[in-house]
Design a protein around this motif. Structure first.
Motif, mmCIF file in Angstrom:
data_model
loop_
_atom_site.group_PDB
_atom_site.id
_atom_site.type_symbol
_atom_site.label_atom_id
_atom_site.label_comp_id
_atom_site.label_asym_id
_atom_site.label_seq_id
_atom_site.Cartn_x
_atom_site.Cartn_y
_atom_site.Cartn_z
ATOM 1 N N UNK A 258 35.056 -21.503 -11.853
ATOM 2 C CA UNK A 258 34.599 -21.135 -10.512
ATOM 3 C C UNK A 258 33.411 -22.042 -10.196
ATOM 4 N N UNK A 259 33.562 -22.867 -9.168
ATOM 5 C CA UNK A 259 32.578 -23.897 -8.885
ATOM 6 C C UNK A 259 31.370 -23.324 -8.157
ATOM 7 N N UNK B 172 29.411 -14.701 -15.520
ATOM 8 C CA UNK B 172 28.589 -15.878 -15.212
ATOM 9 C C UNK B 172 28.985 -17.084 -16.057
ATOM 10 N N UNK B 173 29.656 -16.850 -17.203
ATOM 11 C CA UNK B 173 30.088 -17.948 -18.053
ATOM 12 C C UNK B 173 31.203 -18.754 -17.413
ATOM 13 N N UNK B 174 31.847 -18.189 -16.374
ATOM 14 C CA UNK B 174 32.949 -18.866 -15.691
ATOM 15 C C UNK B 174 32.475 -19.614 -14.454
ATOM 16 N N UNK B 175 31.170 -19.579 -14.164
ATOM 17 C CA UNK B 175 30.627 -20.182 -12.948
ATOM 18 C C UNK B 175 29.765 -21.385 -13.317
ATOM 19 N N UNK B 176 29.929 -22.490 -12.611
ATOM 20 C CA UNK B 176 29.124 -23.677 -12.875
ATOM 21 C C UNK B 176 29.624 -24.860 -12.078
ATOM 22 N N UNK C 287 25.535 -12.763 -18.943
ATOM 23 C CA UNK C 287 24.513 -12.115 -18.134
ATOM 24 C C UNK C 287 25.099 -10.965 -17.325
ATOM 25 N N UNK C 288 26.241 -11.205 -16.666
ATOM 26 C CA UNK C 288 26.875 -10.151 -15.865
ATOM 27 C C UNK C 288 28.385 -10.321 -15.888
ATOM 28 N N UNK C 289 29.080 -9.207 -15.621
ATOM 29 C CA UNK C 289 30.541 -9.187 -15.491
ATOM 30 C C UNK C 289 30.883 -8.525 -14.169
ATOM 31 N N UNK C 290 31.785 -9.139 -13.392
ATOM 32 C CA UNK C 290 32.208 -8.616 -12.095
ATOM 33 C C UNK C 290 33.678 -8.217 -12.177
ATOM 34 N N UNK C 291 33.948 -6.965 -11.855
ATOM 35 C CA UNK C 291 35.323 -6.456 -11.841
ATOM 36 C C UNK C 291 35.764 -6.387 -10.382
ATOM 37 N N UNK C 292 36.623 -7.317 -9.973
ATOM 38 C CA UNK C 292 37.065 -7.416 -8.580
ATOM 39 C C UNK C 292 38.474 -6.823 -8.467
ATOM 40 N N UNK C 293 38.627 -5.825 -7.606
ATOM 41 C CA UNK C 293 39.914 -5.164 -7.400
ATOM 42 C C UNK C 293 40.484 -5.603 -6.056
ATOM 43 N N UNK C 294 41.712 -6.083 -6.059
ATOM 44 C CA UNK C 294 42.378 -6.561 -4.844
ATOM 45 C C UNK C 294 43.469 -5.572 -4.452
ATOM 46 N N UNK D 81 23.080 -21.709 -12.141
ATOM 47 C CA UNK D 81 24.426 -22.062 -12.577
ATOM 48 C C UNK D 81 24.927 -23.348 -11.934
ATOM 49 N N UNK D 82 24.152 -23.893 -11.005
ATOM 50 C CA UNK D 82 24.533 -25.166 -10.391
ATOM 51 C C UNK D 82 24.158 -26.351 -11.282
ATOM 52 N N UNK D 83 23.038 -26.230 -12.003
ATOM 53 C CA UNK D 83 22.541 -27.355 -12.791
ATOM 54 C C UNK D 83 22.668 -27.143 -14.292
ATOM 55 N N UNK D 84 22.856 -25.897 -14.725
ATOM 56 C CA UNK D 84 22.961 -25.613 -16.153
ATOM 57 C C UNK D 84 24.288 -24.921 -16.449
ATOM 58 N N UNK D 85 24.737 -25.047 -17.673
ATOM 59 C CA UNK D 85 25.922 -24.324 -18.136
ATOM 60 C C UNK D 85 25.454 -23.168 -19.007
ATOM 61 N N UNK D 86 25.575 -21.940 -18.471
ATOM 62 C CA UNK D 86 25.070 -20.778 -19.187
ATOM 63 C C UNK D 86 25.864 -20.550 -20.468
ATOM 64 N N UNK D 87 25.137 -20.248 -21.535
ATOM 65 C CA UNK D 87 25.767 -20.014 -22.839
ATOM 66 C C UNK D 87 25.772 -18.539 -23.222
#
Length: 365
Positions: A124-125, A115-119, A62-69, A53-59
């Motif tokens: 998300x950088x 993962x589509x939000x990471x790149x 792949x995964x979803x993370x549910x973060x509860x605060x 995800x550093x060099x490519x933009x995933x299309x």
């Protein structure tokens, strides 16, 4: 004096209150934590672009993370992902593939990310992607050539970190079995072989599902035209790891006619799309084993005994050894609960029995 005693009393109560708060504070902090649940998409193929995800933009998802605060404030967290690879040939690598992100905000209540939000230039950088040298040499060359990682076992592990609060991550997702098939092979009937009206089809495919098609071929037709003619003699879905099929339904096959057959394997790719891989088109002719002067070596083995042995031979090896040793064969008459049934009906029963796995008891008398 009363004023002094009153001040002393109130001062003592204030100290007690401070002590109670100081004792309760760690307990309150420990209950205020971050939680993360991971949901992986089902897939059987994976590309380098999906994880770098550093060099490519995933299309593809792949995964979803549910973060509860559950804290009282918005917090910053960092995501670290590792991927351990065990290839199908047993090769294991001591270091995993890793990638991580720069800190990102999780507001009070929580946040859902994919993962589509990471790149590198995404919401998300990404910070770093590390592909160990041994994996790069063994795996990346294949991935660059084919676009897909080689077959094997891929285990993802997700870690969420924060300097102030404890982070609870639910058990890591189950390992992913990656398939990278390049072929679907037809074994039996062999091309040009003569069979009876109930052939046993045997083949190789690695898809999570597939379909087998059997069609009649007229004298003036090509194999390609015959296999796509509607309706076929029979067309049935195949399950994962199913590498044989009894012809027990569909339209009856007729003696003296020629038929074609094909298996299409379906591989689940990242994002839920299916990639189809087709076998060649096989050809066979139907004839009675008691009619004409057929070469016994070209006739198929008893299909009923063969499919039963393939399915139950490991559990009841002694029974099948006795059958082969004494030369037993099926008589052609099949009885169920005292009633004579046809061979086609028997085939349907056997196909149903194959779905019961180990819940079958066998005896031979």
């Amino acid at each position: 004096m009363k004023i002094i005693n009153g001040n002393f009393r109130y001062g003592l109560m204030f100290l007690i209150l401070l002590f109670v708060i100081s004792v309760m504070a760690p307990q309150m902090a420990s209950s205020q934590c971050l939680k993360m649940r991971v949901s992986m998409m089902p897939f059987q193929q994976l590309s380098l672009a999906d994880i770098d995800l550093e060099h490519f933009e995933s299309k593809t998802l792949l995964f979803t993370l549910y973060i509860q605060n559950d804290t009282c404030i918005s917090v910053n967290v960092q995501l670290d992902v590792s991927l351990r690879i065990t290839l199908a040939d047993g090769t294991q690598f001591p270091e995993p593939v890793t990638f991580n992100t720069l800190p990102f905000e999780v507001p009070l209540g929580g946040r859902v990310i994919t993962n589509l939000m990471i790149g590198k230039n995404s919401e998300i950088r990404s910070r770093e992607f590390n592909l160990p040298a041994d994996i790069k040499e063994k795996v990346q060359n294949v991935a660059l050539a084919t676009g897909k990682f080689p077959a094997g076992r891929y285990e993802f592990d997700f870690k969420l970190s924060n300097e102030q609060y404890e982070v609870n991550v639910e058990p890591k997702p189950d390992p992913i079995e990656i398939k990278n098939p390049s072929r679907v092979e037809l074994f039996s009937p062999r091309d040009g072989e003569t069979t009876n009206e109930f052939p046993l089809f045997e083949f190789f495919h690695e898809g999570n599902k597939g379909v087998i098609t059997i069609a009649e071929k007229l004298p003036d037709q090509s194999r390609e035209d015959a296999i796509i003619k509607e309706p076929p003699m029979d067309e049935q879905p195949l399950t994962k790891d199913q590498n044989s099929f009894f012809y027990s339904g569909g339209r009856p096959l007729e003696q003296g006619k020629t038929y074609v057959w094909r298996v299409v394997s379906k591989i689940l790719e990242v994002g839920g799309t299916e990639n189809e891989i087709s076998s060649s088109i096989g050809l066979f002719t139907v004839s009675s084993s008691t009619q004409g002067n057929l070469d016994p070596q070209k006739l198929p083995a008893d299909p009923i005994l063969k499919i039963l042995e393939d399915h139950l031979g490991n559990q009841y090896s002694a029974i099948f050894e006795q059958i082969h040793k004494d030369g037993f064969k099926t008589s052609g008459q099949y009885i169920l609960n005292g009633t004579l049934i046809s061979r086609g009906e028997l085939m349907k029963i056997i196909n149903e029995l194959r779905k019961l796995d180990n819940n079958i008891e066998v005896s031979f008398e």
